[in-house]
Motif scaffolding. Structure first.
Motif, PDB file in Angstrom:
ATOM      1  N   GLU A  34      64.272  35.872  48.298  1.00 18.98           N
ATOM      2  CA  GLU A  34      64.915  37.159  48.066  1.00 18.98           C
ATOM      3  C   GLU A  34      66.011  37.438  49.098  1.00 18.98           C
ATOM      4  N   GLU A  35      65.810  36.970  50.320  1.00 20.70           N
ATOM      5  CA  GLU A  35      66.776  37.223  51.379  1.00 20.70           C
ATOM      6  C   GLU A  35      67.785  36.090  51.534  1.00 20.70           C
ATOM      7  N   ASP A  36      67.339  34.864  51.323  1.00 24.55           N
ATOM      8  CA  ASP A  36      68.180  33.705  51.637  1.00 24.55           C
ATOM      9  C   ASP A  36      69.066  33.257  50.488  1.00 24.55           C
ATOM     10  N   LEU A  37      68.729  33.628  49.264  1.00 29.45           N
ATOM     11  CA  LEU A  37      69.440  33.103  48.103  1.00 29.45           C
ATOM     12  C   LEU A  37      70.337  34.147  47.453  1.00 29.45           C
ATOM     13  N   ASP A  38      71.455  33.671  46.956  1.00 28.99           N
ATOM     14  CA  ASP A  38      72.323  34.460  46.092  1.00 28.99           C
ATOM     15  C   ASP A  38      71.999  34.048  44.654  1.00 28.99           C
ATOM     16  N   VAL A  39      71.042  34.747  44.056  1.00 24.44           N
ATOM     17  CA  VAL A  39      70.547  34.355  42.732  1.00 24.44           C
ATOM     18  C   VAL A  39      71.544  34.784  41.666  1.00 24.44           C
ATOM     19  N   LYS A  40      72.031  33.811  40.927  1.00 23.22           N
ATOM     20  CA  LYS A  40      73.017  34.080  39.886  1.00 23.22           C
ATOM     21  C   LYS A  40      72.348  34.318  38.531  1.00 23.22           C
ATOM     22  N   ARG A  41      71.285  33.564  38.261  1.00 25.27           N
ATOM     23  CA  ARG A  41      70.557  33.727  37.009  1.00 25.27           C
ATOM     24  C   ARG A  41      69.100  33.350  37.241  1.00 25.27           C
ATOM     25  N   VAL A  42      68.200  34.104  36.627  1.00 25.69           N
ATOM     26  CA  VAL A  42      66.783  33.741  36.600  1.00 25.69           C
ATOM     27  C   VAL A  42      66.488  33.157  35.226  1.00 25.69           C
ATOM     28  N   LEU A  43      65.783  32.049  35.204  1.00 26.82           N
ATOM     29  CA  LEU A  43      65.579  31.286  33.966  1.00 26.82           C
ATOM     30  C   LEU A  43      64.100  31.287  33.596  1.00 26.82           C
ATOM     31  N   PHE A  44      63.823  31.418  32.315  1.00 21.74           N
ATOM     32  CA  PHE A  44      62.433  31.459  31.847  1.00 21.74           C
ATOM     33  C   PHE A  44      62.407  31.184  30.354  1.00 21.74           C
ATOM     34  N   ALA A  45      61.385  30.510  29.922  1.00 19.12           N
ATOM     35  CA  ALA A  45      61.187  30.244  28.489  1.00 19.12           C
ATOM     36  C   ALA A  45      59.840  29.559  28.323  1.00 19.12           C
ATOM     37  N   PHE A  46      59.330  29.567  27.112  1.00 19.50           N
ATOM     38  CA  PHE A  46      58.193  28.714  26.781  1.00 19.50           C
ATOM     39  C   PHE A  46      58.500  28.026  25.457  1.00 19.50           C
ATOM     40  N   PHE A  47      58.152  26.751  25.407  1.00 22.48           N
ATOM     41  CA  PHE A  47      58.521  25.906  24.278  1.00 22.48           C
ATOM     42  C   PHE A  47      57.257  25.415  23.567  1.00 22.48           C
ATOM     43  N   PRO A  48      56.945  25.974  22.396  1.00 18.21           N
ATOM     44  CA  PRO A  48      55.788  25.493  21.633  1.00 18.21           C
ATOM     45  C   PRO A  48      56.077  24.136  21.008  1.00 18.21           C
ATOM     46  N   THR A  49      55.091  23.269  21.016  1.00 20.84           N
ATOM     47  CA  THR A  49      55.256  21.939  20.438  1.00 20.84           C
ATOM     48  C   THR A  49      54.097  21.651  19.490  1.00 20.84           C
ATOM     49  N   TYR A  50      54.386  20.859  18.463  1.00 23.78           N
ATOM     50  CA  TYR A  50      53.417  20.581  17.401  1.00 23.78           C
ATOM     51  C   TYR A  50      53.309  19.078  17.183  1.00 23.78           C
ATOM     52  N   GLN A  51      52.091  18.627  16.963  1.00 20.04           N
ATOM     53  CA  GLN A  51      51.873  17.200  16.774  1.00 20.04           C
ATOM     54  C   GLN A  51      52.411  16.693  15.441  1.00 20.04           C
ATOM     55  N   ASP A  52      52.635  17.570  14.476  1.00 18.47           N
ATOM     56  CA  ASP A  52      53.125  17.115  13.182  1.00 18.47           C
ATOM     57  C   ASP A  52      54.653  17.006  13.161  1.00 18.47           C
ATOM     58  N   SER A  53      55.257  16.894  14.314  1.00 19.59           N
ATOM     59  CA  SER A  53      56.715  16.781  14.402  1.00 19.59           C
ATOM     60  C   SER A  53      57.153  15.326  14.194  1.00 19.59           C
ATOM     61  N   PRO A  54      58.377  15.135  13.668  1.00 19.13           N
ATOM     62  CA  PRO A  54      59.311  16.157  13.201  1.00 19.13           C
ATOM     63  C   PRO A  54      58.826  16.823  11.915  1.00 19.13           C
ATOM     64  N   LEU A  55      59.223  18.078  11.772  1.00 16.86           N
ATOM     65  CA  LEU A  55      58.763  18.892  10.647  1.00 16.86           C
ATOM     66  C   LEU A  55      59.437  18.448   9.358  1.00 16.86           C
ATOM     67  N   ARG A  56      58.623  18.086   8.393  1.00 15.14           N
ATOM     68  CA  ARG A  56      59.172  17.678   7.090  1.00 15.14           C
ATOM     69  C   ARG A  56      59.486  18.912   6.251  1.00 15.14           C
ATOM     70  N   PRO A  57      60.451  18.812   5.360  1.00 16.59           N
ATOM     71  CA  PRO A  57      60.878  19.989   4.586  1.00 16.59           C
ATOM     72  C   PRO A  57      59.755  20.542   3.719  1.00 16.59           C
ATOM     73  N   GLY A  58      59.722  21.875   3.625  1.00 12.13           N
ATOM     74  CA  GLY A  58      58.790  22.534   2.721  1.00 12.13           C
ATOM     75  C   GLY A  58      59.435  22.905   1.407  1.00 12.13           C
ATOM     76  N   TRP A  59      60.770  22.765   1.334  1.00 10.24           N
ATOM     77  CA  TRP A  59      61.524  23.111   0.138  1.00 10.24           C
ATOM     78  C   TRP A  59      62.641  22.094  -0.063  1.00 10.24           C
ATOM     79  N   SER A  60      63.092  21.977  -1.268  1.00 10.08           N
ATOM     80  CA  SER A  60      64.276  21.165  -1.535  1.00 10.08           C
ATOM     81  C   SER A  60      65.514  21.886  -0.998  1.00 10.08           C
ATOM     82  N   ARG A  61      66.560  21.139  -0.738  1.00 10.74           N
ATOM     83  CA  ARG A  61      67.859  21.672  -0.294  1.00 10.74           C
ATOM     84  C   ARG A  61      67.799  22.420   1.039  1.00 10.74           C
ATOM     85  N   LEU A  62      66.761  22.180   1.832  1.00  9.97           N
ATOM     86  CA  LEU A  62      66.620  22.853   3.126  1.00  9.97           C
ATOM     87  C   LEU A  62      65.989  21.880   4.115  1.00  9.97           C
ATOM     88  N   LEU A  63      66.702  21.622   5.225  1.00  7.56           N
ATOM     89  CA  LEU A  63      66.248  20.626   6.197  1.00  7.56           C
ATOM     90  C   LEU A  63      66.351  21.197   7.604  1.00  7.56           C
TER      91      LEU A  63
END
Length: 695
Positions: free
Chosen positions: A467-496
Motif C-alpha cells: 500500500e505504501e511502496d507501490l504505485d498500483v495502476k490496476r488491480v486484477l481479479f477473475a475466476f475461470f470455470p473449466t469443464y472436462q467436456d471441453s471443447p464444447l460441441r454445438p447444441g444447435w445447427s448454424r451456431l459454433l
C-alpha cells in the motif's frame, strides 16, 4: 451504432437452485455481456460499513474546530475499517475499463465478481434433459432461459419473420429478371469482439461477409497480454496481423521466464531431492512479449472495416434463433432490426449465455482463481525477466475452507522496446492464482486478494508494504470455470462456440489469446469450408470442436496441482511433484519443456518425463495415485493412450488420406474426414513446431 467500409418444498428448492446456478455459471466475465444482474450488497459500495457523518456532527453543539476534528477521525476510522484491497482499488484510476475477464478493475467490479463467485459456490448441480418433449418442468426444475431457440414457436417473432422473408426472396430470385439472388445479411455473425475481431478478420480474408456484434465498445484493455513471438507469427502467416502491427503493439520484451517450485523463498541449487527446498529453471522465448491489446485490436478492427466488414458496437444481444433450412438471426431487441446470417460464432468467452444455456444445471469441474496487480515501485535492477509459474510456500491450510497451493506469475512492463533497456522500468504485473473446485466452503475472492497483498513482499522482496511502496495502476481479479467436456460441441445447427466459450484453452491456463493464436488457422479454415460446402448442421460443426486427448489429459495436471475438500495431503506434495518433473523436463531439453509451458502436451515429452520421474522418485508414486485417485488416473491413462493413437494416425494415416480426401466427390464426407485429420494433428500436439525443427 454500426461501423461499415455486437413434494412442493422440494420443487421450490430445485427451482431456486436452477436460478442460482444459471446466474453463477458465467463467472466474473458475465457482466461484460449485460446478462448478469447487479445485485446490491448490504451496506452498499462501502463494503458493509455505513458511516453517518451528518448525525455525528449534529449530536452536540461544539466549536467548528471540534467538528472538523471529529469529521477527520470518522474518515480515518472509515478508512481503517476498509480492507487493503478496497483502499487500494478506490485510489486507482477507473479509466480504460473494458469487457471480458480482467477487463474491469474497479471496486464495484470486484464486488460483482465476488457475488458471482459466491453464487457459483452456493449452487447445486441438477439434471435437466432438454430432449424430453412436452415436459418443460422436470422434477421441479424449470427449463433454461431460451437465449438460443430453434423452435419457431418461441424467440423474437421479428427474427423468424425476417428469416422467412429472406428465404422466400432467395427462392424466387433465381427466376427474377435481374438474375440477382437475394441473400441473408451476412455469411457469419461473430458475437463478442475482443477476440472475435481476430476470428472475423480471418474469415473475411477467406472471402466471407462478416459482422461483429459487441455489447460494449470494441477496444482492448490497458493491461498487456503476454505471449511469445512464434505464437503471434501464426496470425501474421494467416494474414490477420502484419509485422508492423506487432512492432507497434509490442511494448515489452525480455529474454524469457522462470519456472520454480519451492517450499520457501530461498536460493536453491541442484534437485529437490538434494536440497529439500525446490527447483527452478529458465526457459527463453516463452510469454516474453508484452503486447498492447488496445493497439492490436484497433489495427485489426480498422482493416476489417476498411475491407468491407461491419462492427456493431454497444449492441447487446438478446438472443439467437436458428432455422436449419433458412439461417440464423441475432435478436437485438424490440427497437432494432435483427441480423441474419448463415452461421453464428459465439466468441463471448466463458461467460457466454449460449454456453450457459447448453451447460444448464452443470457446475464447473474445476476453477482457476486469479488475483493480482500492475504496479510501479519494484526494484528496477531485478525487473529483467518473467515468472511463468512459481511457488515459494507450502500449501495454505484454510481450515474448513480447504487447502490451497498458491502459484505466482510475473511479467516486467515497459522494457526491451522503444529504447527502454532492461533495468530501466520499475513496473511489473504480478498474479497469484490457485486451482480449486467450486465447493460452497471455498475461500472468497476477498480472502485470496488479501493473501496476495500479504505474501507479495515475500515474493517481491524489494517492497515491504504494497500500500505504501507501490504505485498500483490496476488491480486484477477473475475466476475461470473449466469443464472436462471441453471443447464444447454445438447444441444447435448454424451456431459454433469459438475460443474461451468453447473451452479450447488448457485448464491450466487463464489466458485465451495464446490458444486462439494456435487454433485460429485451423478454425477459420474449417469454418470457411463449412460455409462453402453447406456443412452447417451441428453434427458437422461438432467435428470442428472435436475431442482432443491432449486437452483432456491436461485435467490430470490440474487435479494434481489442487486439493479436494477434506483431503489430507502433505503440504509439500505439489512442490515436490512439480519440482521433480520440471527438473526432468528441463534436462530433456527445449523440445520437452517449451511445448508444455505453451500448453501443448505431446507424447514424446510426456512419455519421457513420466518414465524418468518414476526412476527419479519411485517412492513418490503411491502418494500421487492416492492424491488424484484411481478413477482419475485410469481415465487419464485412457487419454494418454489416445494421444499415442492420434500421433500414429497423424504420422501414418493422414499422409495417405490427404490426397484421397481431395478427390472425394461427397462434400460432407470430405469435410468430416479433413476435420478428423486435423483432430489427430492438434489432439496429439503434432501441430506444434519444436525448437529443434525451427528454421
Amino acid at each position: 451504432m454500426p461501423l461499415t467500409a455486437g413434494d412442493t418444498s422440494a420443487k421450490k428448492k430445485k427451482t431456486t437452485a436452477a436460478a442460482v446456478l444459471l446466474l453463477a455459471a458465467g463467472g466474473a466475465a458475465v457482466d461484460a455481456f449485460g446478462v448478469a444482474p447487479r445485485l446490491p450488497l448490504a451496506g452498499g459500495g462501502g463494503g458493509g460499513f455505513a458511516i453517518s457523518r451528518t448525525s455525528s456532527v449534529a449530536a452536540a453543539p461544539t466549536a467548528d474546530g471540534d467538528v472538523a476534528a471529529r469529521d477527520d477521525e470518522l474518515i480515518e476510522d472509515e478508512e481503517s475499517a476498509k480492507s487493503m484491497t478496497q483502499r487500494i482499488m478506490e485510489k486507482t484510476s477507473s479509466e480504460g475499463q473494458t469487457g471480458g475477464a480482467g477487463g474491469a478493475s474497479t471496486w464495484d467490479a470486484f464486488l460483482r465478481a465476488e457475488q458471482n463467485w459466491d453464487r457459483l459456490k452456493s449452487s447445486e448441480p441438477f439434471h435437466y434433459d432438454a430432449k424430453i418433449v412436452g415436459k418443460r418442468i422436470q422434477d421441479g426444475v424449470p427449463p433454461p432461459p431460451a437465449f438460443v431457440t430453434d423452435d419457431g414457436g418461441s424467440g423474437n417473432p421479428r427474427c423468424w419473420s425476417k428469416l422467412r422473408e429472406q428465404g422466400e426472396l432467395s427462392s424466387s430470385s433465381s427466376s427474377s429478371s435481374s438474375g440477382r439472388k437475394e441473400e441473408l445479411d451476412y455469411d457469419v455473425a461473430v458475437c463478442g469482439g475482443t477476440l472475435g475481431i481476430f476470428v472475423a478478420s480471418a474469415l473475411q480474408l477467406e472471402g466471407h461477409r462478416v459482422v461483429v456484434v459487441e455489447a460494449g465498445k470494441l477496444r482492448g484493455r490497458e493491461q498487456e497480454w503476454n505471449i511469445a513471438m512464434d505464437e503471434l507469427l501464426e496470425l501474421v502467416e494467416l494474414g490477420v496481423l502484419t509485422t508492423e502491427d506487432i512492432d507497434e503493439a509490442v511494448k515489452t520484451e525480455f529474454p524469457g521466464c522462470r519456472a520454480g517450485f519451492k517450499n520457501k523463498e530461498a536460493p536453491t541449487e541442484g534437485s529437490y531431492s538434494e536440497n529439500g527446498i525446490g527447483y527452478e529453471c529458465f526457459t527463453p522465448d516463452v510469454l516474453n512479449l508484452g503486447i498492447s491489446p488496445a493497439v492490436l485490436i484497433e489495427n485489426v478492427a480498422r482493416r476489417f472495416v476498411e475491407n468491407g466488414g461491419t462492427v456493431m458496437e454497444q449492441t447487446p444481444l438478446k438472443g439467437v434463433v436458428v432455422s436449419e433450412s433458412l439461417g440464423a438471426a441475432i435478436d437485438l431487441g424490440t427497437d432494432s432490426d435483427p441480423i441474419t446470417s448463415r452461421l453464428v460464432l459465439d466468441c463471448m468467452g466463458n461467460g457466454s449465455p449460449v454456453s450457459r444455456q447448453q451447460r444448464y444445471g452443470m457446475k464447473p469441474d474445476g476453477v482457476c482463481c486469479v488475483v493480482g496487480s500492475c504496479a510501479g515501485g519494484y526494484a528496477k535492477e531485478d525487473n529483467l525477466m518473467g515468472d511463468i509459474i512459481y511457488t515459494n510456500s507450502e500449501m495454505q491450510d484454510k481450515g474448513d475452507r480447504g487447502m490451497l497451493q498458491y502459484y505466482w506469475e510475473a511479467f516486467p512492463v515497459g522494457i526491451g522496446r522503444n529504447g527502454v533497456e532492461p533495468g530501466a522500468s520499475d513496473v511489473k504485473t504480478t498474479y497469484m492464482f490457485t486451482y480449486l473446485d467450486a465447493d460452497k466452503d471455498r475461500p472468497s475472492l476477498t480472502t485470496l486478494m488479501e493473501d496476495y497483498w500479504t505474501q507479495l513482499p515475500i515474493y517481491q522482496p524489494s517492497i515491504s508494504d504494497p500500500e505504501e511502496d507501490l504505485d498500483v495502476k490496476r488491480v486484477l481479479f477473475a475466476f475461470f470455470p473449466t469443464y472436462q467436456d471441453s471443447p464444447l460441441r454445438p447444441g444447435w445447427s448454424r451456431l459454433l462456440a469459438v475460443g474461451d466459450a468453447s473451452g479450447i484453452q488448457s485448464p491450466l491456463s487463464f489466458g485465451g489469446f495464446g490458444a486462439l493464436c494456435r487454433h485460429l488457422p485451423r478454425i477459420s479454415g474449417a469454418v470457411s469450408e463449412a460455409l462453402d460446402s453447406g456443412c452447417l448442421h451441428r453434427d458437422d460443426l461438432s467435428e470442428i470442436n472435436a475431442y482432443t486427448p491432449n486437452l483432456s489429459a491436461a485435467w490430470m495436471f490440474q487435479k494434481a496441482m489442487s486439493v479436494r475438500m477434506g483431503q489430507n495431503v502433505d503440504p509439500k506434495f505439489v512442490n515436490r511433484l512439480l519440482a521433480t518433473n520440471f527438473d526432468l523436463m528441463n534436462g530433456m531439453g527445449m523440445d520437452t519443456i517449451k511445448p508444455f509451458l505453451q500448453d501443448v502436451i505431446r507424447l514424446d515429452g510426456l512419455a519421457g518425463s513420466l518414465s524418468r520421474a518414476f526412476v527419479a522418485d519411485p517412492t513418490f508414486m503411491p502418494q500421487i495415485i492416492s492424491h488424484v485417485g484411481v478413477p482419475t488416473l485410469v481415465e487419464w491413462m485412457g487419454h494418454v493412450g489416445m494421444i499415442a493413437w492420434y500421433t500414429l494416425l497423424h504420422n501414418v494415416a493422414s499422409p495417405l488420406l490427404g490426397s484421397y480426401a481431395e478427390g472425394m466427390k461427397d462434400e460432407r464426407s470430405k469435410f468430416q474426414l479433413r476435420r478428423r485429420m486435423e483432430a489427430w494433428k492438434f489432439g496429439s500436439g503434432s501441430d506444434y513446431v519444436l525448437p529443434s525443427q525451427e528454421k
